[in-house]
Design a protein around this motif. Structure first.
Motif, PDB file in Angstrom:
ATOM      1  N   THR A   1       0.834  -1.192   0.000  1.00 33.84           N
ATOM      2  CA  THR A   1       0.000   0.000   0.000  1.00 33.84           C
ATOM      3  C   THR A   1       0.875   1.250   0.000  1.00 33.84           C
ATOM      4  OG1 THR A   1      -1.728  -1.162   1.232  1.00 33.84           O
ATOM      5  CG2 THR A   1      -1.844   1.245   1.207  1.00 33.84           C
ATOM      6  N   CYS A   2       1.881   1.269   0.860  1.00 33.09           N
ATOM      7  CA  CYS A   2       2.808   2.412   0.893  1.00 33.09           C
ATOM      8  C   CYS A   2       3.435   2.623  -0.479  1.00 33.09           C
ATOM      9  CB  CYS A   2       3.918   2.174   1.918  1.00 33.09           C
ATOM     10  SG  CYS A   2       3.386   2.120   3.629  1.00 33.09           S
ATOM     11  N   GLN A   3       3.911   1.553  -1.071  1.00 35.02           N
ATOM     12  CA  GLN A   3       4.562   1.625  -2.384  1.00 35.02           C
ATOM     13  C   GLN A   3       3.592   2.163  -3.444  1.00 35.02           C
ATOM     14  OE1 GLN A   3       5.415  -2.169  -4.337  1.00 35.02           O
ATOM     15  NE2 GLN A   3       7.480  -1.400  -4.799  1.00 35.02           N
ATOM     16  N   ARG A   4       2.384   1.616  -3.489  1.00 38.07           N
ATOM     17  CA  ARG A   4       1.398   2.030  -4.485  1.00 38.07           C
ATOM     18  C   ARG A   4       0.968   3.480  -4.280  1.00 38.07           C
ATOM     19  NH1 ARG A   4      -3.683   2.468  -3.726  1.00 38.07           N
ATOM     20  NH2 ARG A   4      -3.807   1.007  -1.979  1.00 38.07           N
ATOM     21  N   GLU A   5       0.693   3.850  -3.047  1.00 39.69           N
ATOM     22  CA  GLU A   5       0.226   5.208  -2.765  1.00 39.69           C
ATOM     23  C   GLU A   5       1.302   6.253  -3.067  1.00 39.69           C
ATOM     24  OE1 GLU A   5      -2.681   6.488  -2.041  1.00 39.69           O
ATOM     25  OE2 GLU A   5      -3.831   4.668  -1.693  1.00 39.69           O
TER      26      GLU A   5
ATOM     27  N   LEU B   1       9.557   3.451  -4.570  1.00 38.57           N
ATOM     28  CA  LEU B   1      10.369   2.873  -3.513  1.00 38.57           C
ATOM     29  C   LEU B   1      10.094   1.382  -3.455  1.00 38.57           C
ATOM     30  CD1 LEU B   1       9.810   5.526  -0.708  1.00 38.57           C
ATOM     31  CD2 LEU B   1      11.990   4.953  -1.718  1.00 38.57           C
ATOM     32  N   ASN B   2      11.107   0.624  -3.105  1.00 38.12           N
ATOM     33  CA  ASN B   2      10.958  -0.807  -2.929  1.00 38.12           C
ATOM     34  C   ASN B   2      10.285  -1.065  -1.577  1.00 38.12           C
ATOM     35  OD1 ASN B   2      11.767  -3.619  -2.118  1.00 38.12           O
ATOM     36  ND2 ASN B   2      12.678  -3.528  -4.157  1.00 38.12           N
ATOM     37  N   VAL B   3       9.465  -2.102  -1.491  1.00 37.93           N
ATOM     38  CA  VAL B   3       8.760  -2.392  -0.235  1.00 37.93           C
ATOM     39  C   VAL B   3       9.731  -2.609   0.925  1.00 37.93           C
ATOM     40  CG1 VAL B   3       6.615  -3.258  -1.254  1.00 37.93           C
ATOM     41  CG2 VAL B   3       8.492  -4.839  -0.788  1.00 37.93           C
ATOM     42  N   SER B   4      10.950  -3.043   0.636  1.00 48.02           N
ATOM     43  CA  SER B   4      11.932  -3.285   1.694  1.00 48.02           C
ATOM     44  C   SER B   4      12.429  -1.987   2.330  1.00 48.02           C
ATOM     45  CB  SER B   4      13.121  -4.071   1.144  1.00 48.02           C
ATOM     46  OG  SER B   4      13.803  -3.297   0.168  1.00 48.02           O
ATOM     47  N   GLU B   5      12.118  -0.842   1.726  1.00 46.30           N
ATOM     48  CA  GLU B   5      12.592   0.450   2.247  1.00 46.30           C
ATOM     49  C   GLU B   5      11.657   1.046   3.307  1.00 46.30           C
ATOM     50  OE1 GLU B   5      14.389   3.099  -0.789  1.00 46.30           O
ATOM     51  OE2 GLU B   5      13.793   1.506  -2.189  1.00 46.30           O
ATOM     52  N   PHE B   6      10.529   0.393   3.564  1.00 47.65           N
ATOM     53  CA  PHE B   6       9.588   0.899   4.553  1.00 47.65           C
ATOM     54  C   PHE B   6       9.829   0.222   5.891  1.00 47.65           C
ATOM     55  CE2 PHE B   6       7.333   1.180   0.453  1.00 47.65           C
ATOM     56  CZ  PHE B   6       7.271   2.566   0.369  1.00 47.65           C
ATOM     57  N   LYS B   7      10.052   1.027   6.918  1.00 47.56           N
ATOM     58  CA  LYS B   7      10.250   0.507   8.273  1.00 47.56           C
ATOM     59  C   LYS B   7       9.006   0.853   9.087  1.00 47.56           C
ATOM     60  CE  LYS B   7      13.081   0.969  12.363  1.00 47.56           C
ATOM     61  NZ  LYS B   7      13.905   1.910  13.106  1.00 47.56           N
TER      62      LYS B   7
ATOM     63  N   GLU C   1       8.113   4.553   8.106  1.00 51.59           N
ATOM     64  CA  GLU C   1       9.088   5.598   7.819  1.00 51.59           C
ATOM     65  C   GLU C   1      10.037   5.109   6.737  1.00 51.59           C
ATOM     66  OE1 GLU C   1      12.108   6.245  10.967  1.00 51.59           O
ATOM     67  OE2 GLU C   1      11.039   4.668  12.057  1.00 51.59           O
ATOM     68  N   SER C   2      10.585   6.071   6.006  1.00 49.92           N
ATOM     69  CA  SER C   2      11.550   5.764   4.953  1.00 49.92           C
ATOM     70  C   SER C   2      12.345   7.018   4.653  1.00 49.92           C
ATOM     71  CB  SER C   2      10.842   5.286   3.685  1.00 49.92           C
ATOM     72  OG  SER C   2      11.791   4.916   2.704  1.00 49.92           O
ATOM     73  N   ASN C   3      13.545   6.827   4.149  1.00 49.83           N
ATOM     74  CA  ASN C   3      14.341   7.959   3.684  1.00 49.83           C
ATOM     75  C   ASN C   3      13.894   8.333   2.284  1.00 49.83           C
ATOM     76  OD1 ASN C   3      16.048   8.285   5.976  1.00 49.83           O
ATOM     77  ND2 ASN C   3      17.192   6.485   5.325  1.00 49.83           N
ATOM     78  N   PHE C   4      13.893   9.627   2.013  1.00 47.52           N
ATOM     79  CA  PHE C   4      13.535  10.118   0.688  1.00 47.52           C
ATOM     80  C   PHE C   4      14.705   9.825  -0.252  1.00 47.52           C
ATOM     81  CE2 PHE C   4      12.989  13.363  -2.598  1.00 47.52           C
ATOM     82  CZ  PHE C   4      11.647  13.199  -2.895  1.00 47.52           C
ATOM     83  N   PRO C   5      14.434   9.226  -1.405  1.00 48.57           N
ATOM     84  CA  PRO C   5      15.525   8.887  -2.325  1.00 48.57           C
ATOM     85  C   PRO C   5      16.211  10.147  -2.879  1.00 48.57           C
ATOM     86  CG  PRO C   5      13.405   8.025  -3.112  1.00 48.57           C
ATOM     87  CD  PRO C   5      13.136   8.820  -1.893  1.00 48.57           C
ATOM     88  N   GLU C   6      17.516  10.102  -2.942  1.00 49.44           N
ATOM     89  CA  GLU C   6      18.274  11.235  -3.493  1.00 49.44           C
ATOM     90  C   GLU C   6      17.888  11.477  -4.943  1.00 49.44           C
ATOM     91  OE1 GLU C   6      22.483  11.462  -2.856  1.00 49.44           O
ATOM     92  OE2 GLU C   6      22.303  10.337  -0.971  1.00 49.44           O
ATOM     93  N   ASN C   7      17.823  12.735  -5.304  1.00 46.03           N
ATOM     94  CA  ASN C   7      17.540  13.183  -6.678  1.00 46.03           C
ATOM     95  C   ASN C   7      16.172  12.758  -7.212  1.00 46.03           C
ATOM     96  OD1 ASN C   7      20.159  14.349  -6.774  1.00 46.03           O
ATOM     97  ND2 ASN C   7      20.998  12.338  -7.264  1.00 46.03           N
ATOM     98  N   ALA C   8      15.273  12.349  -6.344  1.00 45.74           N
ATOM     99  CA  ALA C   8      13.930  11.969  -6.811  1.00 45.74           C
ATOM    100  C   ALA C   8      13.157  13.232  -7.169  1.00 45.74           C
ATOM    101  CB  ALA C   8      13.198  11.190  -5.733  1.00 45.74           C
ATOM    102  N   GLU C   9      12.374  13.143  -8.235  1.00 41.91           N
ATOM    103  CA  GLU C   9      11.515  14.246  -8.642  1.00 41.91           C
ATOM    104  C   GLU C   9      10.069  13.837  -8.416  1.00 41.91           C
ATOM    105  OE1 GLU C   9      12.279  16.165 -12.362  1.00 41.91           O
ATOM    106  OE2 GLU C   9      14.410  15.668 -12.254  1.00 41.91           O
TER     107      GLU C   9
END
Length: 172
Positions: A80-84, A93-99, A123-131
């Motif tokens: 759900t996090c990934q899709r939303e 983001l990959n599902v493994s990036e959600f804590k 929670e997750s870190n925002f990917p660098e250079n993401a637009e």
């Protein structure tokens, strides 16, 4: 629920009763349970800031929100996090990036129908250079707010205020 439903969805009788989360028809004996819906929210962090969205729809239109939404059938909370994030922000983001951070109960009234939700906050870190590309029907804008400048009263839902407060207390 009683302000929204006046008839039995099975036999159209007005002889219905709603008690907490159960709608009962006294004529046809149909019983409908309004169970808790699962929703997710993601705290996206970039250095000392959190990404907030500004809601473009009721409930809580114009208030701060976290990206996320309701879980679809046969979907994990992480999916759900990934899709939303993809739908709302065009962020992949990959599902493994959600804590997982915590859960919170929430009241979500949509078109006069009250829903009880269990909000699962990740929670997750925002990917660098993401637009980002916003889903404008849902989101007016995004705001990066420094941890020290977050005003909890500007967050629309109590469940998310509680989660952000907990995050701030434990993740500075």
């Amino acid at each position: 629920m009683s302000k929204s439903f006046h008839y039995c969805p099975n036999c159209s009788s007005q002889n219905i009763e709603f008690n907490f989360r159960k709608l009962s028809c006294k004529d046809c004996e149909m019983v409908y349970y309004q169970n808790v819906a699962t929703a997710t929210a993601v705290i996206l962090r970039r250095k000392d800031e959190i990404l907030f969205t500004v809601r473009n729809k009721e409930p809580q239109k114009g208030k701060l929100d976290l990206p996320g939404g309701f879980t679809d059938p046969n979907e994990t909370a992480e999916q759900t996090c990934q899709r939303e994030l993809k739908e709302e922000l065009n962020l992949e983001l990959n599902v493994s990036e959600f804590k997982y951070l915590m859960s919170q109960p929430n009241d979500y009234e949509y078109k006069t129908i009250p829903y009880k939700t269990c909000d699962l906050i990740f929670e997750s870190n925002f990917p660098e250079n993401a637009e980002l590309k916003l889903e404008l029907e849902e989101i007016v804008e995004v705001k990066w707010i420094k941890l020290s400048e977050i005003k909890l009263e500007e967050i629309g839902f109590e469940s998310l205020r509680n989660a952000v407060s907990f995050y701030l207390e434990n993740h500075n």
